[in-house]
Motif scaffolding. Structure first.
Motif, PDB file in Angstrom:
ATOM      1  N   GLY A 108      -4.249  -3.279   4.174  1.00 11.94           N
ATOM      2  CA  GLY A 108      -4.657  -3.376   5.570  1.00 11.94           C
ATOM      3  C   GLY A 108      -3.643  -2.771   6.510  1.00 11.94           C
ATOM      4  O   GLY A 108      -3.994  -2.067   7.467  1.00 11.94           O
ATOM      5  N   LEU A 109      -2.364  -2.999   6.227  1.00 10.27           N
ATOM      6  CA  LEU A 109      -1.311  -2.443   7.082  1.00 10.27           C
ATOM      7  C   LEU A 109      -1.229  -0.930   6.946  1.00 10.27           C
ATOM      8  O   LEU A 109      -1.036  -0.218   7.933  1.00 10.27           O
ATOM      9  N   ALA A 111      -3.585   1.000   6.505  1.00 10.75           N
ATOM     10  CA  ALA A 111      -4.705   1.591   7.242  1.00 10.75           C
ATOM     11  C   ALA A 111      -4.334   1.908   8.685  1.00 10.75           C
ATOM     12  O   ALA A 111      -4.964   2.763   9.309  1.00 10.75           O
ATOM     13  N   VAL A 112      -3.318   1.222   9.214  1.00  6.58           N
ATOM     14  CA  VAL A 112      -2.953   1.429  10.619  1.00  6.58           C
ATOM     15  C   VAL A 112      -1.514   1.921  10.818  1.00  6.58           C
ATOM     16  O   VAL A 112      -1.110   2.198  11.950  1.00  6.58           O
ATOM     17  N   ALA A 113      -0.742   1.998   9.747  1.00  3.69           N
ATOM     18  CA  ALA A 113       0.663   2.417   9.857  1.00  3.69           C
ATOM     19  C   ALA A 113       1.040   3.250   8.630  1.00  3.69           C
ATOM     20  O   ALA A 113       0.409   3.139   7.582  1.00  3.69           O
ATOM     21  N   ALA A 118       4.774   0.144   6.394  1.00  7.20           N
ATOM     22  CA  ALA A 118       4.148  -0.987   5.715  1.00  7.20           C
ATOM     23  C   ALA A 118       5.114  -1.619   4.703  1.00  7.20           C
ATOM     24  O   ALA A 118       5.228  -2.846   4.629  1.00  7.20           O
TER      25      ALA A 118
END
Length: 143
Positions: A108-109, A111-113, A118
């Motif tokens: 999940g992390l 996906a945005v960083a 992460a």
């Protein structure tokens, strides 16, 4: 190959703690968390160098091995002997949940960083409980 380095180091970390017996368990938790967190936290930033990445993975493996051995031992020592079975079951359940949840949270992390960020966040999260383990070793932990 790099995963094998981390796995071998994990065995070494576990064996090292096992040799200590019950003495030094809280320190093993602290050292294990710092080593695992530092290794995981920097591996994304040094991934371009297989040798340095291997060293970071070895450090994280040593720490993970120490945590996997010292954690349940500290939990068992912290309770009355009649409660040890329940505590060991809870410890195993927590470990299983962490083995499921950690990769999901990392995915999940990512996906945005960036992956390096992460992994750095993961490394910090591994080290966060160190303060409690350090207090435990000094006899001031709150139950």
């Amino acid at each position: 190959m790099l995963v094998s380095v981390a796995n071998a180091a994990q065995l070494a970390g576990s064996a090292g703690v096992a040799r200590l017996g019950t003495r030094g368990l809280a320190r093993s938790l602290v050292a294990g968390a710092v080593a695992a967190g530092a290794g995981v936290g920097v591996v994304g930033f040094v991934a371009g160098s297989p040798v340095v990445a291997g060293l970071a993975l070895a450090l994280s493996g040593l720490g993970a091995g120490a945590l996997q051995t010292a954690g349940p031992a500290v939990a068992a020592e912290a309770v009355h002997p009649q409660e040890r079975g329940a505590v060991m079951a809870a410890s195993g359940t927590f470990r299983a949940a962490a083995l499921l949840g950690s990769p999901l949270a990392a995915a999940g992390l990512v996906a945005v960083a960036p992956v390096s960020v992460a992994l750095a966040v993961g490394g910090v999260l591994i080290v966060v409980p160190v303060r409690w383990a350090w207090r435990l070793g000094r006899g001031t932990a709150q139950a």
